[in-house]
Design a protein around this motif. Sequence first.
Motif, PDB file in Angstrom:
ATOM      1  N   HIS A   1      36.881  38.332  44.858  1.00  0.00           N
ATOM      2  CA  HIS A   1      35.901  39.308  44.322  1.00  0.00           C
ATOM      3  C   HIS A   1      34.822  38.634  43.499  1.00  0.00           C
ATOM      4  O   HIS A   1      33.690  39.100  43.436  1.00  0.00           O
ATOM      5  CB  HIS A   1      36.606  40.327  43.397  1.00  0.00           C
ATOM      6  CG  HIS A   1      37.219  41.466  44.132  1.00  0.00           C
ATOM      7  ND1 HIS A   1      36.480  42.311  44.927  1.00  0.00           N
ATOM      8  CD2 HIS A   1      38.508  41.931  44.182  1.00  0.00           C
ATOM      9  CE1 HIS A   1      37.289  43.225  45.442  1.00  0.00           C
ATOM     10  NE2 HIS A   1      38.530  43.022  45.018  1.00  0.00           N
TER      11      HIS A   1
ATOM     12  N   ALA B   1      42.410  37.335  37.581  1.00  0.00           N
ATOM     13  CA  ALA B   1      42.806  36.319  38.575  1.00  0.00           C
ATOM     14  C   ALA B   1      43.675  35.263  37.918  1.00  0.00           C
ATOM     15  O   ALA B   1      44.720  34.854  38.455  1.00  0.00           O
ATOM     16  CB  ALA B   1      41.555  35.684  39.184  1.00  0.00           C
TER      17      ALA B   1
ATOM     18  N   THR C   1      37.256  48.799  44.290  1.00  0.00           N
ATOM     19  CA  THR C   1      38.296  47.812  44.000  1.00  0.00           C
ATOM     20  C   THR C   1      39.185  48.351  42.884  1.00  0.00           C
ATOM     21  O   THR C   1      38.677  48.922  41.903  1.00  0.00           O
ATOM     22  CB  THR C   1      37.647  46.489  43.516  1.00  0.00           C
ATOM     23  OG1 THR C   1      36.656  46.127  44.461  1.00  0.00           O
ATOM     24  CG2 THR C   1      38.672  45.384  43.393  1.00  0.00           C
TER      25      THR C   1
ATOM     26  N   THR D   1      44.808  45.793  39.971  1.00  0.00           N
ATOM     27  CA  THR D   1      45.346  44.737  40.831  1.00  0.00           C
ATOM     28  C   THR D   1      44.269  43.865  41.455  1.00  0.00           C
ATOM     29  O   THR D   1      44.568  42.752  41.926  1.00  0.00           O
ATOM     30  CB  THR D   1      46.151  45.374  41.971  1.00  0.00           C
ATOM     31  OG1 THR D   1      45.257  46.218  42.724  1.00  0.00           O
ATOM     32  CG2 THR D   1      47.313  46.183  41.437  1.00  0.00           C
ATOM     33  N   GLY D   2      43.043  44.366  41.545  1.00  0.00           N
ATOM     34  CA  GLY D   2      41.974  43.609  42.203  1.00  0.00           C
ATOM     35  C   GLY D   2      41.946  43.838  43.694  1.00  0.00           C
ATOM     36  O   GLY D   2      41.173  43.200  44.416  1.00  0.00           O
ATOM     37  N   ARG D   3      42.824  44.768  44.250  1.00  0.00           N
ATOM     38  CA  ARG D   3      42.849  45.036  45.705  1.00  0.00           C
ATOM     39  C   ARG D   3      41.872  46.157  46.024  1.00  0.00           C
ATOM     40  O   ARG D   3      41.658  47.059  45.192  1.00  0.00           O
ATOM     41  CB  ARG D   3      44.262  45.473  46.118  1.00  0.00           C
ATOM     42  CG  ARG D   3      45.292  44.364  46.102  1.00  0.00           C
ATOM     43  CD  ARG D   3      46.426  44.637  47.096  1.00  0.00           C
ATOM     44  NE  ARG D   3      47.078  45.922  46.898  1.00  0.00           N
ATOM     45  CZ  ARG D   3      48.076  46.114  46.059  1.00  0.00           C
ATOM     46  NH1 ARG D   3      48.538  45.104  45.343  1.00  0.00           N
ATOM     47  NH2 ARG D   3      48.634  47.305  45.942  1.00  0.00           N
TER      48      ARG D   3
ATOM     49  N   PHE E   1      37.663  40.557  36.159  1.00  0.00           N
ATOM     50  CA  PHE E   1      38.331  39.976  37.340  1.00  0.00           C
ATOM     51  C   PHE E   1      38.647  38.495  37.126  1.00  0.00           C
ATOM     52  O   PHE E   1      39.654  37.987  37.609  1.00  0.00           O
ATOM     53  CB  PHE E   1      37.458  40.181  38.583  1.00  0.00           C
ATOM     54  CG  PHE E   1      37.423  41.621  39.040  1.00  0.00           C
ATOM     55  CD1 PHE E   1      38.598  42.355  39.186  1.00  0.00           C
ATOM     56  CD2 PHE E   1      36.219  42.269  39.319  1.00  0.00           C
ATOM     57  CE1 PHE E   1      38.576  43.679  39.605  1.00  0.00           C
ATOM     58  CE2 PHE E   1      36.191  43.589  39.733  1.00  0.00           C
ATOM     59  CZ  PHE E   1      37.377  44.307  39.870  1.00  0.00           C
TER      60      PHE E   1
ATOM     61  N   GLN F   1      47.119  36.672  37.047  1.00  0.00           N
ATOM     62  CA  GLN F   1      47.975  36.816  38.239  1.00  0.00           C
ATOM     63  C   GLN F   1      48.479  35.445  38.694  1.00  0.00           C
ATOM     64  O   GLN F   1      49.641  35.292  39.084  1.00  0.00           O
ATOM     65  CB  GLN F   1      47.180  37.498  39.361  1.00  0.00           C
ATOM     66  CG  GLN F   1      46.955  38.983  39.068  1.00  0.00           C
ATOM     67  CD  GLN F   1      45.962  39.609  40.036  1.00  0.00           C
ATOM     68  OE1 GLN F   1      45.057  38.927  40.521  1.00  0.00           O
ATOM     69  NE2 GLN F   1      46.118  40.901  40.317  1.00  0.00           N
TER      70      GLN F   1
ATOM     71  N   THR G   1      41.797  38.544  44.031  1.00  0.00           N
ATOM     72  CA  THR G   1      40.928  38.857  42.886  1.00  0.00           C
ATOM     73  C   THR G   1      39.832  37.804  42.764  1.00  0.00           C
ATOM     74  O   THR G   1      38.670  38.125  42.530  1.00  0.00           O
ATOM     75  CB  THR G   1      41.765  38.904  41.578  1.00  0.00           C
ATOM     76  OG1 THR G   1      42.879  39.767  41.794  1.00  0.00           O
ATOM     77  CG2 THR G   1      40.966  39.427  40.415  1.00  0.00           C
TER      78      THR G   1
END
Length: 1181
Positions: free
Chosen positions: A1054, A1036, A1139, A1143-1145, A1032, A1039, A1051
Amino acid sequence: MFIYLSKKIAIPNNVRLKCVSWNKEQGFIACGGEDGLLKVLRLDSQTDDAKLKGLAAPSNLSMNQTLEGHSGAVQVVTWNEQYQKLTTSDQNGLIIVWMLYKGSWYEEMINNRNKSVVRSMSWNADGQKICIVYEDGAVIVGSVDGNRIWGKELKGIQLAHVAWSPDSKILLFGMANGEIHIYDNQGNFIVKMTVSCLANVTGAVSIAGIHWYPGTEGYVEPDCPCLAICFDNGRVQIMRYENDENPVLIDTGMTVASIQWNQCGSVLAVSGCQRAASLDKDVNVVQFYTAFGEHLRTLKVPGKQITAVSWEGGGLRIALAVDSFIYFANIRPDYKWGYCSNTVVYAYTRPDRMEYCVVFWDTKNNEKYVKYVKSLLSISTCGDFCILATKADDSHPQEDAEPESASAMFVLVLCNSIGTPLDSKYIDIEPLFVTMTKTHVIAASREAFYIWQYRVAKKLTALEINQVTRTRKEGRERVYHIDDNVADGSLDFSKAAATTRDPICCMTATDKTLILARESGTIQRYSLPGVSLVQRYTPSYRAYQVSLNCNSSRLAIIDIAGVLTFFDLEPRGAGGDGGPGGAQAAGDQLKFERKDVWDMQWASDNPDLFAMMEKTRMYVFRNLDPEEPIQTSGYICSFEDLEIKSVLLDEILKDPERPNKDYLINFEIRSLRDSRALMEKVGIEDASQFIEDNPHPRLWRLLAEAGLQKLDLATAEQAFVRCGDYQGIELVQRLAHLHSEAMKRAEVAAYFGRFEEAERMYLDMDRRDLAIGLRSKLGDWFRVLQLLKSGSGDSDDALLEQAYNAIGDYFADRQKWLNAVQYYLQGRNQERLAECYYMLEDYEGLERLASSLPENHKLLPEIGQMFVTVGMCEQAVGAYLRCSQPKAAVDTCVHLNQWNKAVELAKDHNMKEIGSLLAKYASHLLEKNKTLEAVELYRKARHFLEAAKLMFKIADDEAKRRTKPLRVKKLYVLAALLVEDYHGQMKASQHDRAQGRKSEATSALAGLLEEDASSDSRVVDSAWRGAEAYHFFLLAQRQLYEGYVDAAMRTALHLRDYEDIIPAVEIYSLLAICSSANRAFGTCSRAFIRLESLESLRPEQRQMYEDLALEIFTKYSPKDNRKSELDSAPERAEGKLPTCIVTGRPISEYQFWMCSVCKHCALEQEVSRHAFCPLCHSAVG
């Protein structure tokens, strides 16, 4: 030593001689006399007979040249041996240098000073310079080419003698008044020499001679006296160097004319005349002394006046100038030598070494073994052994010496016939006389004698021999004083301190009798081994050498004058064996006498036979009757089997490093020669009768052999019986059973060693098998192979193989491995083949051999070991597995660090000790900081949990070191994958257990691993946390850089769960950047609050964060534009939403994708764009 006059040369016209000099190198003799007489002679021995060498060969004058040039009496002659020049001077002061040209001597240079007469001339040791001294004190030093180097007038001094030091740095000048002055080589006075030998001498004395031995052939002892100075009144001093304060002093009691050292500095000859009290006139004598002043011999010489003496170069002859004659005397030196079991042991000195060089020359194989011995005193031999008597070496005290021997002065070393020391004894009496028997060594000084019952270890190890040497057994060594009648033989060397009026002068011993002779002539007889005094005899002369016959019944005595007489120790009957004298009582001297005897030896197998050396002739006596003499100058080694072995030591010592078999001579005695002649010329019957009258085992053997040659088997058998030859009797009986005459002849030829002839006979009889048998007995396998191949029909395969293998052995023994391989291959000798391949380093051949061998062959483990020694693991394992030794195979892998192979093998063969093996190796790797290798090891061994733990440790260390996050993620993924492997393993083992077909090894391993699991739940349960955190963290940032700021912020939110893995400062810094970029200043504000409250920050860093926060939040209000979904993340009934790893969503749908390896989820439409799982990188199914 012994000396006798051998030749006399008269000078024409009775011209009296003044001087004589013998050239040591080329053998020329120069003599000068009155009326300008100067002659150069040369004695050469001409003989074609190989046995007549040395002194025994007749010598004739090969040169007799008169040199014209002097008018007055020639007073000084001196040789320059290096440059072949002769320098002479006469009473008028004329000096002539002569040179050799085409075999004759010619004048080269002349010098006439006219003022005075030359008293002495001396060349230095290397022949480069000559020093000439004149009576009026003039000294001239010139070079060899005639140039004057320097000259000096010594005022008011009359010179008489000059001598150079061996190193040419010092000159000694002898004055007419008897003083000696020391000068350096440039003519500068150093000091006057102290002359100690003239103490208490009154009246005028003059110097008779100065001779400084230059050490050309080495010294008899380190620091040996070598400078002899002699005065006309007979006083002599021998010094170690020019200012020796403790010289050897001799009073010869004669009027001395001249002196000279022999070629090796061991004997000094002093010539002159002595008053003979009985004759009331002067007698010419030459006295011989050792370098330590011990008197050796006196030689009386006829004539009125002796004027000069000179040694021959080899030290075996001496020339004496007497009146108008030159007398020659032969010298038989006392060599240090002995003979034991076909080995001649002799010692000599070398100029390049201080020690004696002792050579053990094996005459049978013509091999020699050399040993260097310091201060050797004597060599004695008996049977197979020899004793070396030496002075103890002060500089190297023996560590294992007994306490009482620590102060010992002398050592007796017992050696075998190749010079290997077997034992040694330290003694406190000087071993002037040493003799040995088969069991005892007896050493005597002048006053006492020491007896050592030696033991020879036949089969003892080196360690045991050491122990034997260390213990001084009671009674094995004893010491007796010569005057003691009581047999108290305790080992007390203090007895030897008591002096005696009648010293020991020689001794001999046999197994049962010891004879000691004393200077008064008394002979003491002791019994052995008890050592009790049996009897004393009193002959009227002093013995020089004594010798007992083989049954100790008769004693031979050679006195100091060389007269040989005999003593009967046992009474002999009148039956005829007492010789010409009839009945003989014990202790009687026989009416037998021989003069000029210098060596004698009894036969070892007949008490009435002996051989003696008289001048240059050897006589053999039987019952005191002589046979015709043999011309020889050899030393007698042994007398047995009617054969005398004699060694020409004079010849050997001319070139001691290369002894020649020609110098060892065998003489057969008359009865042996006569028997042989009778058999050849008359016939076996007459010879048989002759041998019956003169019986001896050797003669019977001769008769037996003659009988065999003529196939007279009855005679042969009878003769073999008489000489006790059991093998011979068996041969005759075997021959009697053969019907074919040719077969008998072939057998006889083989018996006599005529193998070619025997083989030819067998082949002529078409008996190839016998020829092959003969050759194989002889070990001539090359010929066996030839015979096997040459015959028609099938040859015996077993024999063929044996021949191939024997030839292979022949080459292997000589280390010709390549040749050996060819024969071993044909002989199918796998053991030796393996050895040869190994020696040749032909490992492919060895591998082929191993694969060709049947399984469980006894050679396979050996081949395996060969591969191990050269590090060839795979081949070694193969060999071990083929002979069912998996344990050895695993050990090999461990030894060669092939752990994965070891683990594999251990698993394949269900071996239990693999765990301990692994632990051992892993700890070894970890010690060396090779953690990754340890991981690999555990992984290969399927110890996944251990591997995972190590992997986590590596990942944690890397994270702390702030390495690239991607690298750290990979390490965490690897660790997590190892944990997944562990889970799989556990499931499989439980599944097996459930099925009930568990193997012992697996269940043991599963149990072991379960235990581990209980203690390491953190590693197992949260295996993927590290990987997730860094996944992550990277996502991050990616992104954020790609411009998906909202996704980046989600992200980053998280990451708040992973503060235990990634430092909080990094998480909140990243969150602050992402949220500010997303214009979510509320989240940004919370991130700054968290940053400012971190305890890990330094005050200046905290200040910077506060300043930055102030700058941002004065511009922007700390409120989020839209509510963060994460803050109010909807939760499922069963907990937190999963999660999406793409995408980290959070995933709120019920349909999503899950990775089969890492069990992490992703949105289906997102993962469809990926071929591999973004977290664990396994393929998407």
